[in-house]
Design an enzyme around this catalytic site. Structure first.
Site, short mmCIF file in Angstrom:
data_model
loop_
_atom_site.label_atom_id
_atom_site.label_comp_id
_atom_site.label_asym_id
_atom_site.label_seq_id
_atom_site.Cartn_x
_atom_site.Cartn_y
_atom_site.Cartn_z
N PHE A 113 39.86 38.16 32.40
CA PHE A 113 40.55 37.26 33.35
C PHE A 113 40.64 35.83 32.82
O PHE A 113 40.36 34.87 33.54
CB PHE A 113 39.86 37.25 34.71
N SER A 183 39.36 45.79 37.45
CA SER A 183 39.26 45.53 36.02
C SER A 183 37.85 45.85 35.55
O SER A 183 36.87 45.51 36.22
CB SER A 183 39.57 44.06 35.71
#
Length: 353
Positions: A113, A183
């Site tokens: 991220f 994720s």
């Protein structure tokens, strides 16, 4: 195809992240000087109260910071999901963190991220909207989704507040909002997929989105392919119970089963989420599970291993409302989105004769 030769013989020898940055920068530059001819989007799709110019969009992860939406739309993507955006800016994991497995038409990423944070991305989206207003275009045909995730440094007990911050800042500029809890590259993130943790998170994001928008902003959740079938069904039930507008299925996988790459190549790529062709079968299975559980009305955005028109048509036939891609775009190049849209439009026309 020239791009395939360039990819196979040149780009595969360049660090994947550097190649991505250079290619994306060139695309944006072409868009700024008017060198991109906007390609048709395909057959329009009505979903979640929105009109999508075609069924194919770009998955989150490519334009993390909302810097190239309109250039990407000009290539033929009908919607662009920016992000994943976190409440606070963060650099992501150490490099190298993006790897190709060409033998498998796959990518491994452990980006973590990396993004400019919700405040900066919100300002960027606001500036884009203002530019459109000044130019006399009140709205762009491309649909813009915003995918939000947890800041790595934020502890799990403060995760809801972190997502709330992103929702508060970004919802006013999004056509739809996606809560990413799937994720594999943020420690503990996938734990938030547990129904008892996900329910209060989604409820809080819904509340924040409602507080800062005039109408109903569609809210979706993005799930992992590595969930058990029972967990997929439990999440489907939760989505229906909470009145979510849709589910994005699926994110990347941590599994490495059945790969054609050598063990040394797989080991060199290391940990992270695997995307691309190896995800095809499981992503399709998850889609079928979801559609069978939620009925015909909830939107499902199918993503994972979609490489060609037959893959895309199989997802639509299995109940997908919309489609997203990322890895195939990397492997096939800038003409791929428009080729896919035209191919899908043609198969759709034949199916309705």
């Amino acid at each position: 195809m020239i791009y395939r030769q360039l990819f196979d013989h040149v780009l595969t020898r360049v660090d994947a992240e550097n190649a991505h940055r250079a290619g994306f920068a060139a695309l944006r530059a072409a868009g700024r000087v008017g060198a991109l001819r906007v390609r048709p989007g395909g057959q329009p799709v009505q979903a979640m109260g929105l009109t999508f110019p075609g069924p194919l969009g770009l998955a989150a992860g490519f334009d993390k910071n909302a810097v190239g939406i309109d250039a990407l739309a000009a290539l033929g993507f009908s919607f662009v999901e920016v992000g994943t955006v976190t409440g606070e800016p963060q650099p992501g994991n150490p490099r190298p963190r993006l790897f190709r497995l060409p033998a498998d038409r796959a990518v491994v990423n452990r980006m973590g991220f990396n993004n400019d944070g919700s405040e900066v991305v919100a300002r960027r989206l606001a500036a884009r909207k203002e530019r459109q207003h000044r130019s006399g275009r009140s709205a762009s045909p491309v649909v813009v989704g915003v995918n939000i995730g947890k800041t790595k440094a934020v502890s799990e007990d403060r995760a809801v507040a972190d997502y709330e911050k992103s929702a508060r800042l970004l919802a006013p500029y999004a056509d739809y909002l996606v809560v990413n809890v799937s994720s594999p590259n943020t420690p503990g993130l996938r734990d938030l997929q547990a129904v008892d943790k996900l329910r209060p998170l989604l409820t809080a994001v819904r509340r924040q989105a409602d507080a800062v928008t005039d109408g109903h902003l569609p809210l979706l959740v993005k799930i992992a392919p590595d969930l058990t079938d029972d967990d997929v069904l439990a999440l489907a039930d939760l989505a229906v119970d909470l009145g979510l507008d849709g589910i994005v299925a699926t994110n990347t996988t941590i599994h490495r089963d059945g790969l054609g790459s050598t063990p040394a190549q797989v080991e060199a790529a290391g940990a992270g989420g695997l995307s691309g062709a190896p995800l095809k079968a499981r992503a399709l299975d998850v889609l079928r599970l979801l559609r069978g559980r939620v009925g015909p009305d909830l939107a499902i955005i199918a993503v994972g291993g979609i490489e060609d028109v037959s893959d895309a048509r199989a997802r639509l036939d299995a109940g997908a409302t919309l489609l997203q891609a990322y890895t195939a775009f990397i492997y096939e190049g800038a003409t791929w989105p428009s080729r896919m849209q035209r191919g899908l439009a043609a198969t759709g026309e034949r199916a309705h004769r």
